[in-house]
Design an enzyme around this catalytic site. Structure first.
Site, PDB file in Angstrom:
ATOM      1  N   HIS A  18       1.190  -1.310  -0.450  1.00 28.74           N
ATOM      2  CA  HIS A  18       0.334  -0.476   0.062  1.00 28.74           C
ATOM      3  C   HIS A  18       0.526   1.384   0.213  1.00 28.74           C
ATOM      4  CE1 HIS A  18      -3.711   2.037   1.902  1.00 28.74           C
ATOM      5  NE2 HIS A  18      -3.096   3.331   0.465  1.00 28.74           N
ATOM      6  N   HIS A  20       1.162   5.147  -1.611  1.00 33.07           N
ATOM      7  CA  HIS A  20       1.435   6.337  -2.201  1.00 33.07           C
ATOM      8  C   HIS A  20       2.392   7.116  -2.898  1.00 33.07           C
ATOM      9  CE1 HIS A  20      -2.787   7.085  -0.562  1.00 33.07           C
ATOM     10  NE2 HIS A  20      -2.221   6.155   0.062  1.00 33.07           N
ATOM     11  N   LEU A  21       2.164   6.737  -4.264  1.00 38.68           N
ATOM     12  CA  LEU A  21       3.573   7.433  -5.084  1.00 38.68           C
ATOM     13  C   LEU A  21       3.292   9.417  -5.440  1.00 38.68           C
ATOM     14  CD1 LEU A  21       5.525   4.416  -7.372  1.00 38.68           C
ATOM     15  CD2 LEU A  21       5.745   5.746  -5.229  1.00 38.68           C
ATOM     16  N   ASN A  46      -5.330   7.204  -5.932  1.00 39.13           N
ATOM     17  CA  ASN A  46      -5.709   8.621  -5.441  1.00 39.13           C
ATOM     18  C   ASN A  46      -5.375   9.710  -5.703  1.00 39.13           C
ATOM     19  OD1 ASN A  46      -4.229   7.978  -3.305  1.00 39.13           O
ATOM     20  ND2 ASN A  46      -5.228   9.655  -1.655  1.00 39.13           N
ATOM     21  N   LYS A 104      -9.198  -0.757  -5.921  1.00 38.51           N
ATOM     22  CA  LYS A 104      -8.928   0.249  -4.616  1.00 38.51           C
ATOM     23  C   LYS A 104     -10.506   0.912  -4.296  1.00 38.51           C
ATOM     24  CE  LYS A 104      -8.208   1.951  -0.882  1.00 38.51           C
ATOM     25  NZ  LYS A 104      -6.564   2.300  -0.078  1.00 38.51           N
ATOM     26  N   HIS A 141     -10.241   1.015   1.889  1.00 38.69           N
ATOM     27  CA  HIS A 141      -9.869   1.696   2.893  1.00 38.69           C
ATOM     28  C   HIS A 141     -11.304   1.588   3.792  1.00 38.69           C
ATOM     29  CE1 HIS A 141      -9.182   5.858   4.303  1.00 38.69           C
ATOM     30  NE2 HIS A 141      -9.911   5.402   5.197  1.00 38.69           N
ATOM     31  N   HIS A 179      -4.207  -0.918   6.270  1.00 32.53           N
ATOM     32  CA  HIS A 179      -4.218   0.294   7.610  1.00 32.53           C
ATOM     33  C   HIS A 179      -4.642  -0.181   8.598  1.00 32.53           C
ATOM     34  CE1 HIS A 179      -6.969   2.759   5.045  1.00 32.53           C
ATOM     35  NE2 HIS A 179      -5.961   3.051   4.443  1.00 32.53           N
ATOM     36  N   LEU A 224      -4.964   8.765   7.855  1.00 32.61           N
ATOM     37  CA  LEU A 224      -6.173   8.082   7.967  1.00 32.61           C
ATOM     38  C   LEU A 224      -5.877   6.906   8.059  1.00 32.61           C
ATOM     39  CD1 LEU A 224      -7.989  11.402   6.384  1.00 32.61           C
ATOM     40  CD2 LEU A 224      -8.573  10.074   8.805  1.00 32.61           C
ATOM     41  N   ASP A 252       1.779   2.671   3.999  1.00 31.56           N
ATOM     42  CA  ASP A 252       0.005   4.013   3.676  1.00 31.56           C
ATOM     43  C   ASP A 252       1.682   5.119   3.530  1.00 31.56           C
ATOM     44  OD1 ASP A 252      -1.513   5.078   2.733  1.00 31.56           O
ATOM     45  OD2 ASP A 252      -2.764   4.648   4.941  1.00 31.56           O
ATOM     46  N   ALA A 268      -3.949  14.198   5.850  1.00 32.08           N
ATOM     47  CA  ALA A 268      -3.261  13.449   6.533  1.00 32.08           C
ATOM     48  C   ALA A 268      -2.717  12.727   5.621  1.00 32.08           C
ATOM     49  CB  ALA A 268      -4.400  12.407   6.613  1.00 32.08           C
TER      50      ALA A 268
END
Ligand code: DOR
Ligand code: ZN
Length: 350
Positions: A18, A20-21, A46, A104, A141, A179, A224, A252, A268
């Site tokens: 998990h 985020h890039l 996202n 997702k 999520h 998460h 979050l 995350d 967040a």
């Protein structure tokens, strides 16, 4: 007599299930940190606008590959952002062609850039049915967004009100509760018979809500789902070090610039990619379970995703305390690296 605690471990190269890039300058700034240690990562969709279609995922994958340091073997595993308009055939095509690894699910409004997420779960039933049929995993999520529900209760309520009904209606759907932050989630996953797993972040193994809020508010610990009570953190550590194959690493790691975090309504996200392996080694070592780090970071996730573990190995060495690395810089500001609040002695040495 007890064996002396190891000061060097060799493990399969880990994966991050998990991550985020982002895109553009931020992508170029943060990708080398993940690619330095990890073989693969599940890439969150996202973006603004979100990565909804197979064509968008293909284009995003191309931008990630272009941003990789020369010679890197890192593989991004793409996900599609589920909306109420997502077409089952597009999702199936993306999975079956190898382009997308998972879908997702963000409840609409749950977190950063989740406005296009799902409000009425009935409307995504055809997609979920198709995914169950073809064996495509759903990353979730797991927080309700009802403003009436206290933010510290949103994960537990999600399990009862949303996840249980989805899994009851569709027992063949393979679900990853991402998460997880509560004992309730750990128990729910442990009690499940099949088709359910959970990722645990680095920071939720280390901080509780006091770290975030007591003695001053610490925006770099705001994420979050929000960190919970110490009792929950302990349950997460026990799950992570247990070797139970249903629990695995999803950092995350979610970079935001300092200006975006340090404001009256800050974003967040915790940026942990550069220190995750060092932090995890400290947590596992403190629990006297350093040998289980490989199961958590390198084996269990691949098994759930039905992928082979990475071929190559990394070595981690324990020595004098190492300084926190500086975070990446972008034209919009610097990114602060997660500070675990204790010294780090383990480093990836090879
Ligand atoms: O803390 C978080 N940051 N949680 C999420 O779910 C999203 C993420 C982000 O994209 O910044
Ligand atoms: Zn995330």
């Amino acid at each position: 007599m007890k064996d002396a605690a190891p000061t060097e471990i060799t493990l399969r190269r880990p994966d991050d299930w998990h991550l985020h890039l982002r895109d553009g300058d931020m992508l170029r700034a943060v990708l080398p940190d993940t690619a330095a240690h990890f073989g693969r990562a599940i890439i969150m969709p996202n973006l603004v606008p979100p990565v909804v279609t197979a064509a968008q995922a293909e284009a995003y994958r191309g931008r990630i590959m272009d941003a990789l340091p020369a010679g890197s073997q890192f593989q991004p595993l793409m996900t599609l952002y589920l909306t109420e308009d997502t077409a089952p055939a597009d999702v199936a095509m993306a999975f079956e062609s190898g382009l997308a690894t998972a879908v997702k699910l963000y409840p609409a409004g749950a977190t950063t850039n989740s406005a296009s997420g799902v409000s009425n779960f009935e409307n995504v039933r055809p997609v979920l049915d198709k995914m169950a049929e073809i064996g495509m995993p759903l990353c979730v999520h797991g927080e309700v967004t009802d403003p009436q529900v206290d933010i510290f209760d949103r994960e537990a309520v999600f399990i009862d009100k949303v996840l249980k009904p989805i899994r009851k209606a569709n027992p063949d759907l393979r679900v990853i509760m991402e998460h997880v932050t509560t004992e309730n989630a750990v128990d729910y996953v442990r009690d499940s018979k099949k088709n359910l797993a959970a990722t645990i972040t680095t920071h939720h193994l280390i901080i509780n809500r006091n770290h975030l809020l007591a003695g001053g508010i610490r925006p770099h610990y705001y994420c979050l789902p929000v960190a919970k009570r110490e009792r929950h953190r302990i349950a997460l550590v026990q799950a992570a070090v247990s070797g139970d194959e249903r629990f695995f690493l999803g950092t995350d790691s979610a970079p935001h610039t300092d200006p975006a975090k340090l404001q009256s309504c800050g974003c967040a996200g915790v940026y942990s990619a550069p220190v995750t392996m060092s932090c995890l080694a400290e947590v596992f070592d403190a629990a006297d379970k350093i040998k289980q780090l490989e199961a958590f970071a390198s084996l269990n996730g691949a098994r759930f995703y039905k992928l082979p573990p990475n071929d190559d190995m990394i070595t981690m060495t324990k020595g004098d305390a190492i300084p926190l690395p500086p975070g990446p810089s972008t034209p919009d500001g610097d990114v602060t690296v997660f500070d675990p609040g204790f010294d780090l002695h383990w480093r990836v040495s090879a």
